[in-house]
Design a protein around this motif. Structure first.
Motif, PDB file in Angstrom:
ATOM      1  N   LYS A   1       8.609  32.879  33.151  1.00  0.00           N
ATOM      2  CA  LYS A   1       7.499  33.713  33.628  1.00  0.00           C
ATOM      3  C   LYS A   1       6.540  34.115  32.510  1.00  0.00           C
ATOM      4  N   ASP A   2       7.001  34.039  31.261  1.00  0.00           N
ATOM      5  CA  ASP A   2       6.146  34.401  30.125  1.00  0.00           C
ATOM      6  C   ASP A   2       5.440  33.200  29.502  1.00  0.00           C
ATOM      7  N   ILE A   3       5.753  32.004  29.966  1.00  0.00           N
ATOM      8  CA  ILE A   3       5.154  30.815  29.356  1.00  0.00           C
ATOM      9  C   ILE A   3       3.622  30.846  29.392  1.00  0.00           C
ATOM     10  N   PRO A   4       2.980  31.233  30.506  1.00  0.00           N
ATOM     11  CA  PRO A   4       1.508  31.222  30.507  1.00  0.00           C
ATOM     12  C   PRO A   4       0.882  32.049  29.384  1.00  0.00           C
ATOM     13  N   GLN A   5       1.519  33.164  28.995  1.00  0.00           N
ATOM     14  CA  GLN A   5       0.903  33.991  27.966  1.00  0.00           C
ATOM     15  C   GLN A   5       1.060  33.397  26.568  1.00  0.00           C
ATOM     16  N   LEU A   6       1.937  32.390  26.416  1.00  0.00           N
ATOM     17  CA  LEU A   6       2.043  31.730  25.114  1.00  0.00           C
ATOM     18  C   LEU A   6       0.759  30.988  24.760  1.00  0.00           C
ATOM     19  N   LYS A   7      -0.034  30.664  25.800  1.00  0.00           N
ATOM     20  CA  LYS A   7      -1.342  30.043  25.526  1.00  0.00           C
ATOM     21  C   LYS A   7      -2.219  30.963  24.698  1.00  0.00           C
ATOM     22  N   ASP A   8      -2.047  32.277  24.872  1.00  0.00           N
ATOM     23  CA  ASP A   8      -2.829  33.243  24.102  1.00  0.00           C
ATOM     24  C   ASP A   8      -2.575  33.106  22.608  1.00  0.00           C
ATOM     25  N   LEU A   9      -1.394  32.570  22.261  1.00  0.00           N
ATOM     26  CA  LEU A   9      -1.014  32.431  20.854  1.00  0.00           C
ATOM     27  C   LEU A   9      -1.301  31.030  20.322  1.00  0.00           C
ATOM     28  N   GLY A  10      -1.920  30.201  21.148  1.00  0.00           N
ATOM     29  CA  GLY A  10      -2.248  28.848  20.703  1.00  0.00           C
ATOM     30  C   GLY A  10      -1.087  27.879  20.748  1.00  0.00           C
ATOM     31  N   VAL A  11      -0.006  28.252  21.448  1.00  0.00           N
ATOM     32  CA  VAL A  11       1.192  27.414  21.480  1.00  0.00           C
ATOM     33  C   VAL A  11       0.951  26.146  22.293  1.00  0.00           C
ATOM     34  N   LYS A  12       1.321  25.015  21.719  1.00  0.00           N
ATOM     35  CA  LYS A  12       1.243  23.733  22.425  1.00  0.00           C
ATOM     36  C   LYS A  12       2.605  23.055  22.549  1.00  0.00           C
ATOM     37  N   VAL A  13       3.585  23.517  21.743  1.00  0.00           N
ATOM     38  CA  VAL A  13       4.929  22.936  21.778  1.00  0.00           C
ATOM     39  C   VAL A  13       5.948  24.063  21.866  1.00  0.00           C
ATOM     40  N   ILE A  14       6.878  23.954  22.814  1.00  0.00           N
ATOM     41  CA  ILE A  14       7.989  24.904  22.931  1.00  0.00           C
ATOM     42  C   ILE A  14       9.270  24.186  22.520  1.00  0.00           C
ATOM     43  N   TRP A  15       9.953  24.752  21.526  1.00  0.00           N
ATOM     44  CA  TRP A  15      11.245  24.224  21.091  1.00  0.00           C
ATOM     45  C   TRP A  15      12.326  25.155  21.634  1.00  0.00           C
ATOM     46  N   LEU A  16      13.174  24.613  22.500  1.00  0.00           N
ATOM     47  CA  LEU A  16      14.273  25.394  23.065  1.00  0.00           C
ATOM     48  C   LEU A  16      15.506  25.255  22.184  1.00  0.00           C
ATOM     49  N   MET A  17      16.009  26.379  21.685  1.00  0.00           N
ATOM     50  CA  MET A  17      17.299  26.345  21.008  1.00  0.00           C
ATOM     51  C   MET A  17      18.351  25.827  21.985  1.00  0.00           C
ATOM     52  N   PRO A  18      19.501  25.355  21.487  1.00  0.00           N
ATOM     53  CA  PRO A  18      20.491  24.750  22.387  1.00  0.00           C
ATOM     54  C   PRO A  18      20.800  25.630  23.595  1.00  0.00           C
ATOM     55  N   MET A  19      20.679  25.027  24.779  1.00  0.00           N
ATOM     56  CA  MET A  19      20.910  25.763  26.031  1.00  0.00           C
ATOM     57  C   MET A  19      21.996  25.060  26.845  1.00  0.00           C
ATOM     58  N   TYR A  20      22.890  24.344  26.118  1.00  0.00           N
ATOM     59  CA  TYR A  20      23.982  23.609  26.745  1.00  0.00           C
ATOM     60  C   TYR A  20      25.227  24.510  26.820  1.00  0.00           C
TER      61      TYR A  20
END
Length: 481
Positions: A68-87
């Motif tokens: 739900k917070d992903i859209p606001q990451l655009k405000d920070l100029g984010v183009k790549v999201i790196w997910l720490m291990p979620m296994y």
């Protein structure tokens, strides 16, 4: 008979409509999947990367809470999201805070607190149920794509947890110790274990295991549309494996490949797009602590220029999950130099990183083996990241990828105290100038002209041989008018 024929006709129309609907749904799904342009060198020139610690990002620790917070990451100029291990995380030999093993804790309630290391994986092709379902994960990826962001997964190829099925089904996939038993990872230089007792070391001499590992990576690319991988301890895995895996993976679609390694120069080209700037990061810490100076940074950049090839590029950071939990917060390590170092990480060649909580002025070490949570109140750093992100996204002189803007050290009269460099590309240029000490400094520099002081939104003129006075850790980003 006529009624029967009419029924057949109606049934046929219904089937036709259903097929037509399915075609539309399929077409819509295809558009959704392809709505984000493939990973490209051009995109990475101006990108900001965000490291998402799903466990600690929210009180819930779920995919949905982050999505739900992903859209606001655009405000920070984010183009790549790196997910720490979620296994899923192995339970056998699970680590607890303070170097303890969970199995040594007698109190069952106390034992429940310890969730283990993200990097002790029991299943490469599943998600940790603490974070949600695979459908929740897919929604995260789709939301990122809809907002123009790519998603890369943390990939731990060097070792598995002790609960992984390969331990019993394919013990030949693992490194054996002197006693013939599967061992935790060994330091090649000393021949002694690193102390990572919660994981079992994989043996890359086994060709079947190599193929299985690549198949696991392909699963996420083909079935869940992810856009690349951050390779944990990439230097601990043979380079020829990464080269083979990258070739296979990129045949599906172009990917981002990020190598976590102290010395990544040998991992580029046929394996990775980008490497960690660990050496530069440690030097930033030392400058902030008064152990090194601005001249040392100039010398380091000369070393980078002669060591790496022209199309190599690095990920720059002032914090990440390792630094935060084990070395200390930004304030602990950098003190009053924190803002100057952050701005510097955006203006040097490469891709700048934001770690979960950094945008909210986080000033605590997140627990590594237990549930914790980041603050979610905007303070000083959030608007700073917005401003730096906008500049990184739009100003050609900050291009930092394979076709990066030039970097030139600019002479000044206090070169051990003042860091001054120029970035330039396609007729656009800017300067970063900073007092890299905790004392005021006066200096002159070989630069002149009319500039926009970007961080202050004001104009500034500098004449030849003009003396400038900077307060401790003061910095400016100056754009040629």
């Amino acid at each position: 008979m006529k009624k029967f024929a009419l029924l057949i006709m109606i049934f046929g129309l219904l089937i036709s409509c259903k097929n037509e609907t399915n075609k539309k749904d399929s077409s819509t799904e295809e558009v959704k999947k392809d709505s984000l342009a493939p990973v490209s060198d051009e995109m990475m020139e101006s990108a900001v990367i965000y490291e998402a610690n799903i466990r600690q990002y929210s009180p819930e620790g779920t995919f949905d809470a982050f999505t739900k917070d992903i859209p606001q990451l655009k405000d920070l100029g984010v183009k790549v999201i790196w997910l720490m291990p979620m296994y899923p995380i192995s339970e056998k030999n699970r680590k607890a805070t303070g170097g303890k093993d969970v199995e040594d804790i007698e109190d069952p309630e106390e034992r429940k607190k310890y969730l283990g290391s993200y990097y002790s994986i029991s299943d490469y092709s599943a998600v940790n149920p603490e974070h949600g379902t695979m459908e929740d994960f897919d929604e995260l990826v789709q939301t990122a794509h809809e907002n123009g962001m790519y998603v890369i997964l943390d990939w731990v190829a060097n070792h598995t947890g002790w609960d992984h099925a390969w331990i019993t089904e394919h013990p030949e996939y693992y490194t054996k110790g002197k006693d013939g038993q599967i061992t935790d990872p060994i330091n090649d230089e000393t021949g002694e274990p690193w102390g990572w007792t919660d994981v079992a070391d994989l043996n890359f001499d086994n060709e079947e295991m190599r193929q299985k590992m690549t198949d696991e990576m392909l699963f996420w690319v083909k079935e869940h549309d992810i856009d690349g991988f951050r390779a944990d301890a990439a230097h601990s895995v043979p380079t020829d494996y990464w080269e083979s895996a990258a070739k296979t993976l990129n045949e599906v679609k172009p990917l981002i490949m990020l190598a976590e390694a102290q010395d990544p120069k040998d991992l580029f080209h046929n394996a990775f797009e980008m490497g960690y700037n660990w050496e530069g990061h440690h030097l930033m810490n030392e400058i902030a602590q008064g152990k090194k100076n601005a001249k040392d940074w100039d010398d380091y950049m000369k070393k980078v220029d002669t060591t790496f090839q022209k199309d190599d590029f690095l990920m720059n950071f002032i914090t990440n999950h390792d630094e935060n939990s084990w070395a200390g917060t930004v304030r602990e390590r950098m003190g009053d130099a924190s803002e100057a170092m952050l701005a510097m990480s955006y203006t040097i060649p490469g891709m700048p990183l934001i770690y979960s909580g950094q945008e909210y002025d986080m000033d605590k070490r997140l627990l590594f083996f237990e549930k914790d949570t980041i603050p979610k109140k905007k303070g000083k750093v959030y608007p700073l990241l917005e401003k730096l992100g906008a500049l990184k996204n739009t100003h050609t002189a900050l291009n930092g990828g394979k076709n990066k803007a030039s970097y030139t050290a600019v002479k000044n009269s206090a070169e051990e105290k003042v860091l001054l460099f120029k970035r330039e590309k396609d007729g656009e240029s800017l300067y970063y100038v900073a007092n890299m000490t905790d004392k005021p400094v006066a200096f002159t520099a070989e630069m002149q002209g009319d500039f926009m002081d970007y961080m202050k939104d004001s104009e500034l003129s500098i004449s030849k041989d003009q003396k400038m006075q900077f307060e401790p850790w003061q910095y400016k980003i100056l754009i040629n008018k």
